[in-house]
Design a protein around this motif. Structure first.
Motif, PDB file in Angstrom:
ATOM      1  N   GLU A   8       0.825  -1.243   0.006  1.00  0.00           N
ATOM      2  CA  GLU A   8      -0.107   0.417  -0.400  1.00  0.00           C
ATOM      3  C   GLU A   8       1.048   1.425  -0.138  1.00  0.00           C
ATOM      4  O   GLU A   8       1.834   1.095   0.755  1.00  0.00           O
ATOM      5  CB  GLU A   8      -0.875   0.082   1.553  1.00  0.00           C
ATOM      6  CG  GLU A   8      -2.210   1.252   1.019  1.00  0.00           C
ATOM      7  CD  GLU A   8      -2.670   1.686   2.868  1.00  0.00           C
ATOM      8  OE1 GLU A   8      -3.860   2.644   2.679  1.00  0.00           O
ATOM      9  OE2 GLU A   8      -2.599   0.554   3.340  1.00  0.00           O
ATOM     10  N   LEU A   9       0.707   2.379  -0.955  1.00  0.00           N
ATOM     11  CA  LEU A   9       1.014   3.053  -0.956  1.00  0.00           C
ATOM     12  C   LEU A   9       0.637   4.368   0.058  1.00  0.00           C
ATOM     13  O   LEU A   9      -0.405   4.793   0.112  1.00  0.00           O
ATOM     14  CB  LEU A   9       1.183   4.162  -2.050  1.00  0.00           C
ATOM     15  CG  LEU A   9       1.650   5.792  -2.633  1.00  0.00           C
ATOM     16  CD1 LEU A   9       2.790   5.806  -2.305  1.00  0.00           C
ATOM     17  CD2 LEU A   9       0.932   5.966  -3.939  1.00  0.00           C
ATOM     18  N   LEU A  10       1.507   4.979   0.890  1.00  0.00           N
ATOM     19  CA  LEU A  10       0.688   5.823   1.568  1.00  0.00           C
ATOM     20  C   LEU A  10       0.778   7.289   1.967  1.00  0.00           C
ATOM     21  O   LEU A  10      -0.149   7.986   2.410  1.00  0.00           O
ATOM     22  CB  LEU A  10       1.454   4.788   3.461  1.00  0.00           C
ATOM     23  CG  LEU A  10       1.260   3.671   3.722  1.00  0.00           C
ATOM     24  CD1 LEU A  10       2.158   3.748   5.295  1.00  0.00           C
ATOM     25  CD2 LEU A  10      -0.475   3.500   3.960  1.00  0.00           C
ATOM     26  N   ASP A  11       2.023   7.347   1.318  1.00  0.00           N
ATOM     27  CA  ASP A  11       2.486   8.673   1.221  1.00  0.00           C
ATOM     28  C   ASP A  11       4.124   9.144   0.229  1.00  0.00           C
ATOM     29  O   ASP A  11       5.161   8.429   0.360  1.00  0.00           O
ATOM     30  CB  ASP A  11       2.328   9.913   2.494  1.00  0.00           C
ATOM     31  CG  ASP A  11       2.359  10.992   2.723  1.00  0.00           C
ATOM     32  OD1 ASP A  11       2.125  11.690   1.394  1.00  0.00           O
ATOM     33  OD2 ASP A  11       2.275  11.552   3.330  1.00  0.00           O
ATOM     34  N   ILE A  12       4.432  10.384   0.028  1.00  0.00           N
ATOM     35  CA  ILE A  12       5.108  10.472  -0.342  1.00  0.00           C
ATOM     36  C   ILE A  12       4.964  11.843   0.063  1.00  0.00           C
ATOM     37  O   ILE A  12       4.514  12.675   0.215  1.00  0.00           O
ATOM     38  CB  ILE A  12       4.845  11.120  -2.129  1.00  0.00           C
ATOM     39  CG1 ILE A  12       4.978   9.542  -2.675  1.00  0.00           C
ATOM     40  CG2 ILE A  12       6.464  11.079  -2.644  1.00  0.00           C
ATOM     41  CD1 ILE A  12       4.482   9.360  -4.577  1.00  0.00           C
ATOM     42  N   LYS A  13       6.737  11.802   0.515  1.00  0.00           N
ATOM     43  CA  LYS A  13       7.240  13.011   1.330  1.00  0.00           C
ATOM     44  C   LYS A  13       8.572  13.446   1.086  1.00  0.00           C
ATOM     45  O   LYS A  13       9.537  12.418   1.053  1.00  0.00           O
ATOM     46  CB  LYS A  13       6.895  13.226   2.904  1.00  0.00           C
ATOM     47  CG  LYS A  13       5.140  13.227   3.224  1.00  0.00           C
ATOM     48  CD  LYS A  13       5.201  13.580   4.880  1.00  0.00           C
ATOM     49  CE  LYS A  13       4.186  13.529   5.967  1.00  0.00           C
ATOM     50  NZ  LYS A  13       3.559  14.311   5.111  1.00  0.00           N
ATOM     51  N   ASN A  14       9.560  14.736  -0.238  1.00  0.00           N
ATOM     52  CA  ASN A  14      10.690  14.490  -0.159  1.00  0.00           C
ATOM     53  C   ASN A  14      10.446  13.160  -0.798  1.00  0.00           C
ATOM     54  O   ASN A  14      12.785  13.421  -0.503  1.00  0.00           O
ATOM     55  CB  ASN A  14      11.515  14.951   1.290  1.00  0.00           C
ATOM     56  CG  ASN A  14      10.759  16.205   1.771  1.00  0.00           C
ATOM     57  OD1 ASN A  14      10.304  17.562   1.272  1.00  0.00           O
ATOM     58  ND2 ASN A  14      10.594  16.281   3.577  1.00  0.00           N
ATOM     59  N   ALA A  15      10.063  13.372  -2.069  1.00  0.00           N
ATOM     60  CA  ALA A  15      10.685  11.993  -2.805  1.00  0.00           C
ATOM     61  C   ALA A  15      10.840  10.853  -1.816  1.00  0.00           C
ATOM     62  O   ALA A  15      11.837  10.095  -2.550  1.00  0.00           O
ATOM     63  CB  ALA A  15      12.252  12.374  -3.412  1.00  0.00           C
ATOM     64  N   ARG A  16      10.716  10.981  -0.831  1.00  0.00           N
ATOM     65  CA  ARG A  16      10.884   9.618   0.125  1.00  0.00           C
ATOM     66  C   ARG A  16       9.181   9.281   0.042  1.00  0.00           C
ATOM     67  O   ARG A  16       8.864   9.572  -0.084  1.00  0.00           O
ATOM     68  CB  ARG A  16      10.553   9.472   1.182  1.00  0.00           C
ATOM     69  CG  ARG A  16      12.180  10.321   1.779  1.00  0.00           C
ATOM     70  CD  ARG A  16      12.609  10.763   3.059  1.00  0.00           C
ATOM     71  NE  ARG A  16      13.119   9.317   3.727  1.00  0.00           N
ATOM     72  CZ  ARG A  16      12.566   8.912   4.684  1.00  0.00           C
ATOM     73  NH1 ARG A  16      12.143  10.160   5.461  1.00  0.00           N
ATOM     74  NH2 ARG A  16      12.997   8.078   5.637  1.00  0.00           N
ATOM     75  N   VAL A  17       8.829   7.302  -0.619  1.00  0.00           N
ATOM     76  CA  VAL A  17       8.091   7.206  -1.125  1.00  0.00           C
ATOM     77  C   VAL A  17       8.070   5.841   0.742  1.00  0.00           C
ATOM     78  O   VAL A  17       8.093   4.829   0.409  1.00  0.00           O
ATOM     79  CB  VAL A  17       8.169   6.584  -2.252  1.00  0.00           C
ATOM     80  CG1 VAL A  17       6.892   5.190  -2.242  1.00  0.00           C
ATOM     81  CG2 VAL A  17       8.444   6.849  -2.905  1.00  0.00           C
ATOM     82  N   PHE A  18       6.755   5.623   1.000  1.00  0.00           N
ATOM     83  CA  PHE A  18       6.484   5.736   2.293  1.00  0.00           C
ATOM     84  C   PHE A  18       5.040   3.840   1.531  1.00  0.00           C
ATOM     85  O   PHE A  18       4.281   5.429   1.177  1.00  0.00           O
ATOM     86  CB  PHE A  18       5.600   6.847   3.360  1.00  0.00           C
ATOM     87  CG  PHE A  18       6.475   7.667   4.098  1.00  0.00           C
ATOM     88  CD1 PHE A  18       7.207   6.773   4.974  1.00  0.00           C
ATOM     89  CD2 PHE A  18       6.860   8.447   3.676  1.00  0.00           C
ATOM     90  CE1 PHE A  18       8.245   8.034   5.099  1.00  0.00           C
ATOM     91  CE2 PHE A  18       7.668   9.721   3.552  1.00  0.00           C
ATOM     92  CZ  PHE A  18       8.851   9.091   4.895  1.00  0.00           C
ATOM     93  N   VAL A  19       5.831   3.381   2.115  1.00  0.00           N
ATOM     94  CA  VAL A  19       5.193   1.783   1.827  1.00  0.00           C
ATOM     95  C   VAL A  19       4.790   0.806   3.271  1.00  0.00           C
ATOM     96  O   VAL A  19       5.063   1.246   3.984  1.00  0.00           O
ATOM     97  CB  VAL A  19       5.667   1.231   0.410  1.00  0.00           C
ATOM     98  CG1 VAL A  19       5.087   2.496  -0.845  1.00  0.00           C
ATOM     99  CG2 VAL A  19       6.561   0.536   0.905  1.00  0.00           C
ATOM    100  N   GLN A  20       3.975   0.430   2.503  1.00  0.00           N
ATOM    101  CA  GLN A  20       3.699  -0.740   3.792  1.00  0.00           C
ATOM    102  C   GLN A  20       3.465  -1.871   3.140  1.00  0.00           C
ATOM    103  O   GLN A  20       2.539  -1.888   2.535  1.00  0.00           O
ATOM    104  CB  GLN A  20       1.928   0.050   4.866  1.00  0.00           C
ATOM    105  CG  GLN A  20       2.917  -2.131   5.989  1.00  0.00           C
ATOM    106  CD  GLN A  20       0.969  -0.566   6.652  1.00  0.00           C
ATOM    107  OE1 GLN A  20      -0.142  -0.979   6.979  1.00  0.00           O
ATOM    108  NE2 GLN A  20       1.810  -0.177   8.762  1.00  0.00           N
TER     109      GLN A  20
END
Length: 92
Positions: free
Chosen positions: A33-45
């Protein structure tokens, strides 16, 4: 320097995850699951069979991150969000 805003990245990152990565993981009983993108950091779970799998960190680094870097931009970074940390992305 990243030439895209986090908002610009949302659609292409989401598309790659949904169309390329998720089906591959689903074959082994996993999900992402894609949770968020912040400062070109892709947060996934990772979810399903991927949770606790010994190969999950390799999958993120050598499959997911590699695909996103090749398709979008080489400065993208994947961050795995452990379960229970969804509201604490700034700490990761």
């Amino acid at each position: 320097m990243m030439p895209f805003t986090d908002e610009d990245l949302q659609a292409p990152v989401s598309s790659i995850i949904k169309e390329k990565i998720a089906p591959m993981l689903a074959r082994d009983g996993g999900a992402i699951e894609l949770l968020d993108i912040k400062n070109a950091r892709v947060f996934v779970q990772l979810q399903g069979a991927c949770v606790g799998c010994s190969a999950s960190s390799s999958t993120l680094k050598f499959v997911v991150e590699k695909e996103l870097k090749a398709a979008i931009h080489p400065e993208l970074e994947i961050v795995n969000v452990p379960h229970g940390m969804e509201d604490k992305l700034q700490e990761l």
